[in-house]
Scaffold this motif. Structure first.
Motif, PDB file in Angstrom:
ATOM      1  N   LEU A   1      21.995   0.066  23.188  1.00 27.60           N
ATOM      2  CA  LEU A   1      21.687   1.897  23.480  1.00 27.60           C
ATOM      3  C   LEU A   1      22.655   2.143  24.734  1.00 27.60           C
ATOM      4  O   LEU A   1      22.871   3.359  24.889  1.00 27.60           O
ATOM      5  CB  LEU A   1      20.380   2.065  23.792  1.00 27.60           C
ATOM      6  N   ASN A   2      23.130   1.101  25.230  1.00 29.67           N
ATOM      7  CA  ASN A   2      24.204   1.455  26.431  1.00 29.67           C
ATOM      8  C   ASN A   2      25.606   2.043  25.931  1.00 29.67           C
ATOM      9  O   ASN A   2      26.297   2.508  26.659  1.00 29.67           O
ATOM     10  CB  ASN A   2      24.112   0.465  27.384  1.00 29.67           C
ATOM     11  N   ALA A   3      25.885   1.831  24.634  1.00 23.50           N
ATOM     12  CA  ALA A   3      27.578   2.430  24.162  1.00 23.50           C
ATOM     13  C   ALA A   3      27.321   3.687  24.345  1.00 23.50           C
ATOM     14  O   ALA A   3      26.255   4.408  24.104  1.00 23.50           O
ATOM     15  CB  ALA A   3      27.720   1.560  22.910  1.00 23.50           C
ATOM     16  N   PRO A   4      28.481   4.447  24.219  1.00 25.21           N
ATOM     17  CA  PRO A   4      28.580   5.786  24.335  1.00 25.21           C
ATOM     18  C   PRO A   4      28.377   6.281  22.898  1.00 25.21           C
ATOM     19  O   PRO A   4      28.117   5.695  21.830  1.00 25.21           O
ATOM     20  CB  PRO A   4      30.195   6.179  24.235  1.00 25.21           C
ATOM     21  N   PHE A   5      27.761   7.665  23.016  1.00 24.94           N
ATOM     22  CA  PHE A   5      26.978   8.242  21.820  1.00 24.94           C
ATOM     23  C   PHE A   5      27.826   8.145  20.584  1.00 24.94           C
ATOM     24  O   PHE A   5      27.517   7.581  19.268  1.00 24.94           O
ATOM     25  CB  PHE A   5      27.045   9.674  21.986  1.00 24.94           C
ATOM     26  N   PHE A   6      29.113   8.589  20.632  1.00 23.99           N
ATOM     27  CA  PHE A   6      30.118   8.635  19.208  1.00 23.99           C
ATOM     28  C   PHE A   6      30.312   7.087  18.758  1.00 23.99           C
ATOM     29  O   PHE A   6      30.362   6.904  17.705  1.00 23.99           O
ATOM     30  CB  PHE A   6      31.371   9.224  19.504  1.00 23.99           C
ATOM     31  N   GLN A   7      30.551   6.144  19.792  1.00 22.57           N
ATOM     32  CA  GLN A   7      30.919   4.747  19.359  1.00 22.57           C
ATOM     33  C   GLN A   7      29.384   4.184  18.416  1.00 22.57           C
ATOM     34  O   GLN A   7      29.388   3.630  17.210  1.00 22.57           O
ATOM     35  CB  GLN A   7      30.950   3.888  20.545  1.00 22.57           C
TER      36      GLN A   7
END
Lengths: 313, 512
Positions: A56-62
């Motif tokens: 969940l810590n990855a950026p939104f678009f990724q």
């Protein structure tokens, strides 16, 4: 062929739009799937570790592109709450929703077509008045309420079925369909009432045109005129409604599932939203979107069959 | 005309035939009359939306069910005493730092394997693992070593003395699981009286009696935990015969049950109150908090919310915690609206005070209580607006981020220790969601933690409760009434001081 290609493209665009909206909505609303798991036992450290584990810590678009890429290769992910592959979960619950929808839809057809014709045939007569009045009542009762009435009458008073006694398809197919009968009826009644009303007015309009008079003058009885000449034309506007009703029944069965205690897709969707179990929510919504799109596509095709004059641009 | 009528009749016939045929099929599965008592269906209000690995399961609703499948070295009984389970005995060194557990001979896992010292060690280690920060059982960060002395002896050493250590060992969370199991999330294998069979999401969890259980065997062969998510159809489920037992019933629904059911009454073992955020300026003032306590009429709340059932409370401890509970604290602030007005005026809120009560909407008891409280506060010139939020929003914005003014909720204990109820009010506690800061309390709590003598320690914990009550840390209200509906075909239900549904004690009524 060009038409089908065009449809397919717009279908893909719709799916992308839907999936993005759901993903985006979850990003905006309060609540966090990691916190939902840990509840009141959450500590900042454990929360962080779990968020990392869930990605969940990855950026939104990724996150979005990773998910969508996996989705189109058939990997729907694993449920956060149940730790079960989402695909298996949906597959297990699919028969419930599909069979309930089909049963309700068949009921709509079986009830509405004969009654619509009957009502139109006796336009203004006693039978018509009775049908229209009952119709009005049924239309205004929402399925969850008729569901409760049905449970009370057939479940508690008459004991024709055990409220909440849902049995899965694998366990006992007969009992499974038996249990789904009443919820399907609750969903079907208001839709059938609407269909009767539409079919009746459509038939009455058609009967007032010139061609039925010609048919009469050629010696046809009223039944023959209705069946052979008017019905097909009158059905075209009603067909749109049937298409909408089918998708509506599928997507709208959530509340009725709740009333009858049926563990179908609707119930899972609801609890997964509450638990912020994104993979499950996304997959179910995508799945429902696909069905809505496909049904609309089929209705369009049927339209063309019934009336070749309709332009398919 | 003739044809249409015939069609109509035919249509009706088809419908009638379908109805009768289908309900006929269903009638065969109807349970009344031919009920097999060796099968019980237990209703649960929510599915186990959690890992089925007891080490990782967090929800009380999950642990309550898993209690039947898993055991620790020790386990709690219905009086709150800790009794031997996988271990048959333990001894503790003079200094309280070394615990030696003797394992029971021939305890079997549900997969048929015998429990070994290695299984015990790997289970305790999993709960004490600090690689992800706080261990799964935070108190286990105190463990310095777990050693196998011989095949039946495991020695656990602690860094500091902890009088509550055995309570943690006895929680479902510290369950003994097979070493090296990789699919524990979905395939629970324990040593308890029931064996997990299958689950269907949002539908049910099926268990069967474990024939090789080391202890007193369960009575009922097959247990189905059935998810009954809709509170409105719950009563119909029970009265209709689809469910034999259901715990946590709201009073209004318990009253609608037919005579086929016995309604057993207990308490939920939680502290329901209006919890106040001490960082919200008005609540930093002790007089305001006391005024709120004086303005709330608990008798009326109980009457309206639960027909007078439940236990009134005055501090963060509930009656079933007999050792620590002080009933006299309930009288700290008796209903006195005049005094409330005075105190508010003193504090500078003579012209009124307004704040928002955030309530989790999935708990009708808390929503109802909040509404009564808000109404009562009007009488002393306090305007409380109620905001209902979904549970996850509550968890993130109230509990975790502490962005709220007041909230009505119940706080329960995850194990049988005073710490479970009291540690959260220390100034620097992670879970101090009310931002309570009181040096006197911190000192009393720390003294209690360090105390070696059991009686002296109990007195110190009670001192903590007294401080919370007198300081009006929160507006304490009640321990909610717990109603359990049990079909007359069964008997033997036992209330625990923890969240537990012990099915192994339930037996068919005729075997009484």
């Amino acid at each position: 062929m060009k038409y089908a290609g065009k449809k397919l493209l717009s279908m893909l665009a719709t799916l992308l739009g839907v999936s993005f909206l759901v993903f985006f909505a979850f990003d905006v609303i309060p609540g966090d799937p990691a916190l939902a798991q840990l509840g009141t036992n959450a500590t900042p450290e454990r929360l962080e570790a779990l968020r990392e584990e869930m990605g969940l810590n990855a950026p939104f678009f990724q996150r979005y592109f990773q998910w969508i890429a996996a989705f189109f290769t058939g990997d729907f992910g694993t449920s956060y709450s149940y730790h079960i592959p989402v695909g298996d979960m949906i597959l297990e619950k699919l028969p419930i929703s599909v069979f309930m929808t089909l049963m309700a839809f068949v009921m709509v057809l079986v009830i509405s077509i004969p009654l619509g014709i009957l009502s139109a045939k006796h336009e203004g007569g006693k039978l018509d008045t009775v049908i229209c009045t009952v119709n009005q009542v049924l239309m205004s009762v929402p399925p969850f309420f008729s569901g409760m009435l049905i449970t009370l009458l057939f479940g508690i008073v008459l004991r024709w079925f055990t409220p909440g006694g849902f049995v899965s398809l694998e366990q006992d197919a007969g009992a499974f369909f038996g249990y789904l009968f009443f919820p399907a009826l609750a969903i079907a009644l208001p839709k059938a009432a609407m269909a009767v009303k539409m079919l009746r007015s459509s038939l009455v309009t058609e009967l007032g045109k010139d061609y039925p008079r010609t048919a009469y003058s050629r010696g046809n009885t009223k039944n023959q005129v209705l069946r052979n000449h008017v019905l097909k034309n009158a059905l075209i506007p009603v067909l749109t409604f049937f298409g909408m009703a089918l998708t509506d029944i599928l997507t709208g069965s959530i509340i009725v599932e709740q009333v009858f205690g049926i563990p179908g897709l609707g119930r899972i969707l609801l609890t997964s939203i509450m638990n912020r179990d994104y993979p499950v929510v996304e997959a179910i919504i995508m799945f429902m979107a696909i069905i809505v799109i496909v049904v609309n596509f089929l209705v369009d095709l049927l339209y063309r069959r019934l009336d070749p004059q309709i332009n398919m641009e | 005309m003739n044809k249409a009528t015939r069609k109509k009749i035919a249509g009706l016939l088809v419908i009638t035939a379908l109805t009768t045929a289908l309900s006929g099929c269903n009638g065969a599965g109807d349970k009344t009359g031919e009920e097999n008592s060796s099968q019980i269906t237990v209703g649960i209000a929510q599915d186990l939306e959690d890992s089925l690995d007891p080490h990782k399961a967090e929800a009380a609703a999950t642990r309550e069910v898993l209690f039947n499948v898993f055991e620790g070295l020790y386990k709690p009984d219905c009086d709150g005493e800790l009794i031997p389970a996988v271990a048959e005995d333990y001894s503790c060194s003079e200094d309280g730092l070394t615990y030696t557990f003797t394992l029971r001979e021939d305890v079997k896992f549900h997969n048929g394997n015998t429990v070994t010292a290695e299984d015990v060690i790997s289970s305790i280690e999993a709960c004490a693992d600090t690689s992800g920060g706080t261990p799964l059982i935070p108190a286990f960060s105190n463990i310095t070593g777990i050693l196998k002395q011989d095949d039946r002896t495991v020695v656990i050493t602690l860094a500091e003395r902890d009088a509550d250590f055995l309570s943690y060992i006895a929680s479902v969370k510290a369950a003994i699981m097979p070493a090296g199991q990789t699919d524990a999330d979905t395939n629970p294998i324990g040593t308890g009286p029931y064996r997990y069979v299958s689950r269907s999401v949002q539908e049910n969890i099926v268990m069967e009696k474990f024939d090789e259980y080391w202890g007193e065997a369960a009575y009922i062969e097959n247990v189905t935990f059935k998810v009954c998510a809709d509170p409105d159809s719950l009563v119909m489920n029970l009265n209709g015969g689809a469910v034999d037992m259901m715990a946590h019933l709201p009073v209004s629904q318990a009253q609608q049950l037919s005579t086929d059911f016995a309604v057993l009454e207990g308490t939920m073992n939680l502290v329901q109150g209006m919890y106040l955020n001490h960082d919200f300026e008005p609540f930093a003032d002790e007089r305001v908090r006391q005024a709120l306590c004086y303005a709330v009429n608990k008798d009326e709340i109980l009457d309206i919310v639960s027909d007078g059932k439940g236990e009134q409370l005055g501090s963060s401890m509930f009656p079933n915690f007999r050792k620590y509970y002080l009933p006299e604290l309930n009288e700290t602030y008796s209903y006195d609206p005049e005094k409330a007005k005075e105190l508010l005026a003193d504090a500078g809120y003579a012209d009124g005070l307004s704040f928002t009560i955030t309530v989790p909407s999935n708990y009708p008891q808390h929503v109802d209580t909040a509404q009564v409280v808000a109404e009562q506060l009007k009488a002393v010139g306090v305007t409380a607006e109620i905001e209902q939020v979904e549970w996850n929003t509550w968890l993130s914005s109230v509990y975790s981020e502490r962005q709220y003014e007041a909230t009505v909720v119940g706080v329960d204990a995850s194990n049988l220790t005073a710490t479970a109820m009291l540690s959260r009010f220390c100034s620097d506690a992670d879970n101090n969601f009310i931002n309570y800061k009181n040096a006197e309390y911190d000192a009393a709590y720390e003294a209690a933690q360090l105390e070696i003598d059991d009686d002296a320690q109990t007195l110190l914990y009670q001192e903590c409760e007294i401080i919370l009550a007198e300081d009006a840390a929160n507006v304490y209200i009640q321990d909610l009434a717990e109603m359990v509906a049990l079909s007359n075909e069964f008997t033997g239900y036992e209330f625990y001081p923890l969240y537990v549904q012990d099915i192994s004690k339930i037996r068919p009524a005729e075997q009484q």
